[in-house]
Design an enzyme around this catalytic site. Structure first.
Site, PDB file in Angstrom:
ATOM      1  N   GLN A 126       7.557   2.274  -6.230  1.00  0.00           N
ATOM      2  CA  GLN A 126       8.714   3.015  -5.700  1.00  0.00           C
ATOM      3  C   GLN A 126       9.894   2.871  -6.653  1.00  0.00           C
ATOM      4  O   GLN A 126      10.654   3.821  -6.877  1.00  0.00           O
ATOM      5  CB  GLN A 126       9.106   2.522  -4.299  1.00  0.00           C
ATOM      6  N   TYR A 129       0.800  -1.232   0.000  1.00  0.00           N
ATOM      7  CA  TYR A 129       0.000   0.000   0.000  1.00  0.00           C
ATOM      8  C   TYR A 129       0.834   1.285   0.000  1.00  0.00           C
ATOM      9  O   TYR A 129       2.022   1.252   0.206  1.00  0.00           O
ATOM     10  CB  TYR A 129      -1.075  -0.006   1.072  1.00  0.00           C
ATOM     11  N   GLU A 130       0.114   2.367  -0.294  1.00  0.00           N
ATOM     12  CA  GLU A 130       0.735   3.683  -0.493  1.00  0.00           C
ATOM     13  C   GLU A 130       1.898   3.583  -1.481  1.00  0.00           C
ATOM     14  O   GLU A 130       2.984   4.107  -1.255  1.00  0.00           O
ATOM     15  CB  GLU A 130       1.128   4.313   0.847  1.00  0.00           C
ATOM     16  N   GLY A 131       1.639   2.894  -2.562  1.00  0.00           N
ATOM     17  CA  GLY A 131       2.663   2.696  -3.595  1.00  0.00           C
ATOM     18  C   GLY A 131       3.384   1.392  -3.383  1.00  0.00           C
ATOM     19  O   GLY A 131       4.123   1.235  -2.411  1.00  0.00           O
TER      20      GLY A 131
END
Lengths: 380, 324, 247
Positions: free
Chosen positions: A369, A362-364
């Site tokens: 990344q 999550y969150e990328g």
């Protein structure tokens, strides 16, 4: 260059550590097992000011720097990452986004309760058909002149059923691509807004993740954040900072498992000595510690850059990528060091291993990344 | 010149700790070449006072009357201070119990004297005067030097052996005027827990931890303590859970204890717990986890289920007592 | 109402204890310092009372060099209103108590509270000495404190029970386990405010110390634990009687 933490930093770290030990640890296994939300614990975190740490005190926050935030995040995540993800979303996505891009009226109405612990917020970007690729929003916010009408579904929303206020990303002008996206503040009781059942997740089971459904939801014009079409930039900038928090969460999960592995290695005996004195275990511990220490330095650097108002996009992505991968590896090794005990819930490490997995997603995701990092390298 | 021993009484009676204290005071007095005097406050019958002579006290000063019928730190300090001055006390001794802990420090200020609390052995030297006590919650000892003319000590119970030294004893009643000013913090109620042995002076302590699983399971622990004549204690999680009262919590943030024999049943042995019990002479650990840190600290250990072992242990103690 | 809370600066409870300088000094290397837990419980109880009755001003006082400032600021972060540091090495209990008594005299306080002992020297002395220096009542080892106007009701643990004591102000009391359940965790706002609260540094008054450390020693290490068969607890009793001679 100064690697020393300030007196306040040390106090915050200790406060978070004491809180985690005395109030999060009891019952953490049962909450995970039965997917029970840490409601009382979150209430205490609101009282203690963990839910709006970086917000200016004039809006009810703690007025702390990002270093303080990652220190607290690490300590709380060592014990209960279900609580820490709820904290992370409220602090680094919702409060940060509102403080930086909201109007004064939005701040007074929404940020003040969110930062002072009277309300919880959620951040709704992902959709069933759009996770990592945020340019393709299927949720539509139609401009009706004096208000918007929102239709669509959001997926994987942390704090989905606990929030009073939701920041929702939606397309207003699909023809303009990502420049047609807007961010809105939608209140819980808005007619046409419903919250789906929570997902039965592998890890972070105490934090409930929901789908949000919007059907002809009327949203006032003044609830749009920033100028028309600012939504994509808003989301990306907010997520940039969010990564630092999730990186710190991953660090905490890994460090929590490492601490348990070290303790176990000193106590458990095999072949006549503590297993920590067998090189196979000792070298594992050395690797685990090295990975954690590297993650910590990357995170502290990204947090420092953010506090210095320097560009932290790349640093945040590196920190999150490394910390999440390291957490996965370290927690897996911690289970291995515990042997059979590691595979049973009582010893905590299997939970930390399941929790670590989510930090890679999550969150990328880790792959996102890698994209951010490589694009940064190859940019002319 | 003299050694003055404050002999506390409990409803007119003395205890083994009293005899330990007199015996210790006598040993110091012999070194200093002075007599030992006792001082007791409150109603105590003469035959009980005469008992003090058995351990070497030459004289007992007896302060009694309405004004000293209840323990008030300020008034008792005043009484002891008056007697200490009258008899030229060089050393004044207390038990290191709840009373001693109130009186010794106050008296030190009164007499401008150096004081060391919780002394565990006879002075290692008299010139200079050096005594040993435990510090860092039992993790270490320190030798303390006292430089003042008058020295005040409180003796840790169970740290000095009672030795008889019978001599004829005289009793001197002391009539003291106690100003009302000194009687402000007055006990309005005393709640005695009957049949419970105070942990600070218990020779044997039976202590149980989270391994007992629930407060309902304490029956066998209480029985074991009862037949051993032991004090009851518990680890921190047990008192935090509310299974047992805070008064039973031993460890660094609870009570520091020093019995001759400490049974740790279902207590893993966290560093903070060990710190509070480390000065026990002999420790026995009973735990189903062979890796429990308590086995590193204990002298004797049994690995196994406490729910099976404790009842057998109770039987074994009963047989032992019967054979004695 | 003004309360003076005496706090001491002690090594964290998990510290490894080592000595230097021919075993005459505590080795401060790598040691984390904290407020002594009993003092923290006392502060927690005061804050509970303050929230209940309002209008209480809590001044934290300690004796030490500038290195103890972070510890006393922790008391400010938790909720003390201001602080006084008597700038001197705390040589012995008598010296420390005298300094606290002087601060009391200069500040129109209603009572003094502290923990029953510091967890390093565990002397159980300072609170009672302060009371005697001030010639006021004292109640040691308080397991409960309630205020009712000018009267405090304190439950004190005694050997074999407890005693309920009433005392008018001013007085000194020292808290033990039970006075509050858990030490209060400072909130984020409190931590950020701590530096903004006054911390007054005052010189020490003269007071001779009458005791000093000669040297520290470590307890003798125990031999290996003798393991006894779980089916034969009678063997344990035999060993305790015949070998250890404690039964």
């Amino acid at each position: 260059m100064d690697f020393n933490l300030s007196e306040e930093h040390l106090m915050i770290q200790k406060a978070a550590r004491d809180f985690a030990r005395t109030e999060l640890l009891p019952g953490v296994i049962e909450r995970d097992d039965n997917a029970i939300k840490p409601i009382e614990q979150i209430k205490r975190m609101q009282e203690l000011g963990f839910m709006g740490m970086m917000v200016d005190p004039k809006y009810g926050g703690g007025g702390m720097d990002t270093i303080s935030y990652v220190l607290a995040m690490e300590e709380i995540s060592k014990v209960d990452s279900s609580a820490s993800v709820m904290m992370s979303v409220n602090n680094s996505l919702v409060c940060w986004g509102l403080e930086n891009y909201g109007t004064e009226a939005q701040k007074q109405k929404y940020l003040v309760p969110l930062a002072s612990g009277k309300a919880i917020g959620a951040f709704a970007l992902s959709e069933p058909e759009a996770g990592s690729d945020a340019t393709k929003q299927h949720t539509i916010a139609k401009d009706m002149g004096d208000h918007y009408v929102v239709n669509g579904i959001k997926n994987w929303i942390t704090n989905g059923s606990d929030s009073q206020y939701y920041i929702v990303i939606a397309h207003t002008h699909p023809e303009k691509g990502h420049k047609g996206i807007n961010a809105f503040i939608i209140e819980k009781d808005t007619p046409g807004f419903t919250v789906g059942p929570h997902e039965n997740k592998m890890g972070m089971r105490g934090s409930h993740t929901h789908a949000l459904m919007f059907q002809d939801c009327k949203v006032p014009k003044e609830n749009r954040i920033g100028d028309d079409g600012f939504g994509f930039k808003f989301a990306m900038n907010t997520l940039n900072g969010g990564r630092i928090g999730i990186a710190a969460q991953a660090l905490g999960i890994g460090q929590g498992a490492l601490d348990l592995a070290i303790q176990y290695s000193k106590e458990r005996k095999a072949f006549g000595k503590e297993i920590g004195h067998h090189q196979a275990i000792a070298f594992k511990l050395a690797d685990m510690h090295t990975e954690m220490e590297a993650a910590r330095l990357l995170i502290h650097k990204a947090a420092w850059l953010k506090d210095q108002h320097k560009d932290y996009g790349m640093a945040g992505a590196i920190a999150k990528y490394h910390a999440a991968e390291a957490a996965m590896h370290v927690t897996t090794e911690a289970v291995q060091i515990h042997g059979g005990y590691g595979y049973v819930k009582e010893y905590h490490v299997e939970r930390l291993m399941r929790d670590a997995k989510l930090t890679q997603i999550y969150e990328g995701t880790s792959e996102i990344q890698q994209i951010v990092i490589s694009r940064g390298l190859l940019r002319d | 010149m003299s050694v003055l021993v404050y002999t506390e009484n409990w409803d007119g009676k003395f205890k083994k700790a009293t005899w330990e204290l007199i015996s210790y005071g006598k040993a110091i007095a012999e070194q200093l070449g002075v007599p030992v005097f006792a001082l007791t406050i409150g109603d105590v019958a003469d035959d009980q006072l005469n008992e003090l002579g058995k351990y070497g006290a030459e004289k007992v000063y007896h302060v009694k009357g309405e004004k000293v019928s209840k323990f008030v730190a300020a008034s008792y300090t005043h009484a002891i201070s008056e007697v200490a001055k009258q008899v030229g006390a060089k050393v004044v001794m207390f038990d290191h119990n709840f009373t001693g802990r109130s009186l010794a420090p106050r008296l030190a200020v009164r007499l401008d004297a150096g004081t060391v609390s919780g002394v565990v052995a006879l002075p290692s030297s008299y010139e200079p005067f050096v005594v040993k006590r435990s510090v860092y919650s039992g993790k270490a000892f320190v030798e303390m030097q006292i430089d003042s003319e008058v020295k005040i000590l409180s003796l840790m119970p169970n740290s000095y052996k009672v030795s008889e030294n019978p001599i004829p004893i005289s009793i001197e009643a002391i009539d003291l005027d106690i100003a009302d000013e000194l009687l402000k913090a007055v006990p309005v109620r005393v709640e005695k827990i009957e049949g419970k042995i105070p942990l600070t002076e218990a020779e044997i302590i039976v202590s149980a931890g989270r391994g007992m699983k629930a407060s309902d399971n304490w029956g066998m622990i209480e029985e074991l303590a009862s037949i051993l004549g032991a004090g009851l204690a518990c680890s921190r999680p047990v008192s935090d859970e509310g299974w047992r009262g805070h008064d039973e919590h031993v460890g660094q943030t609870g009570k520091l204890v020093h019995p001759n024999l400490y049974f740790a049943i279902g207590i893993s042995g966290a560093i903070q717990h060990l710190a509070g019990v480390n000065s026990s002479k002999v420790m026995v650990a009973i735990n189903n986890d062979v890796e429990a840190p308590f086995f590193e600290a204990a002298h004797y250990g049994i690995v196994g289920d406490a729910f099976e072992i404790v009842p057998k242990l109770i039987e074994a103690v009963k047989e032992f007592k019967a054979a004695q | 109402m003004k309360v003076l809370l005496a706090v001491s600066h002690v090594p964290d409870t998990t510290s490894k204890i080592r000595f230097v300088n021919k075993d005459s000094e505590f080795d401060k290397t790598d040691i984390q310092y904290i407020i002594s837990p009993f003092d923290e419980l006392a502060l927690t109880r005061l804050l509970q009372i303050k929230e209940q009755i309002g209008g209480m001003h809590i001044t934290a006082v300690t004796v030490g060099g500038a290195d103890v400032d972070p510890t006393i600021r922790k008391a400010l972060a938790i909720g003390a209103d201001d602080a006084v540091r008597v700038d001197a090495e705390p040589t012995d209990a008598l010296f420390v108590a005298r300094q606290i008594a002087e601060v009391f005299k200069n500040g129109e306080f209603d009572f003094v509270m502290t923990g029953k002992e510091s967890i390093d020297f565990t002397g159980n002395q300072v609170g009672e000495m302060v009371a005697e220096f001030l010639n006021i009542p004292s109640v040691a080892s308080a397991a409960s404190l309630e205020l009712n106007g000018n009267i405090a009701t304190i439950i004190r643990e005694i050997d074999g029970g407890k005693e309920v004591i009433e005392t008018p102000m001013p007085f000194v009391t020292s808290g033990q386990k039970g006075i509050a359940k858990e030490p209060r965790i400072p909130n984020m706002r409190g931590i950020m405010m701590a530096r903004k609260k006054p911390l007054n540094v005052v010189p020490a008054v003269e007071q001779a110390a009458h005791t000093k450390v000669v040297k520290f020693t470590m307890p003798e290490s125990r031999g290996a634990c003798k393991m006894i068969d779980a089916d034969n607890p009678a063997e344990l009793i035999r060993l305790l009687h015949e070998e250890a001679k404690v039964l």
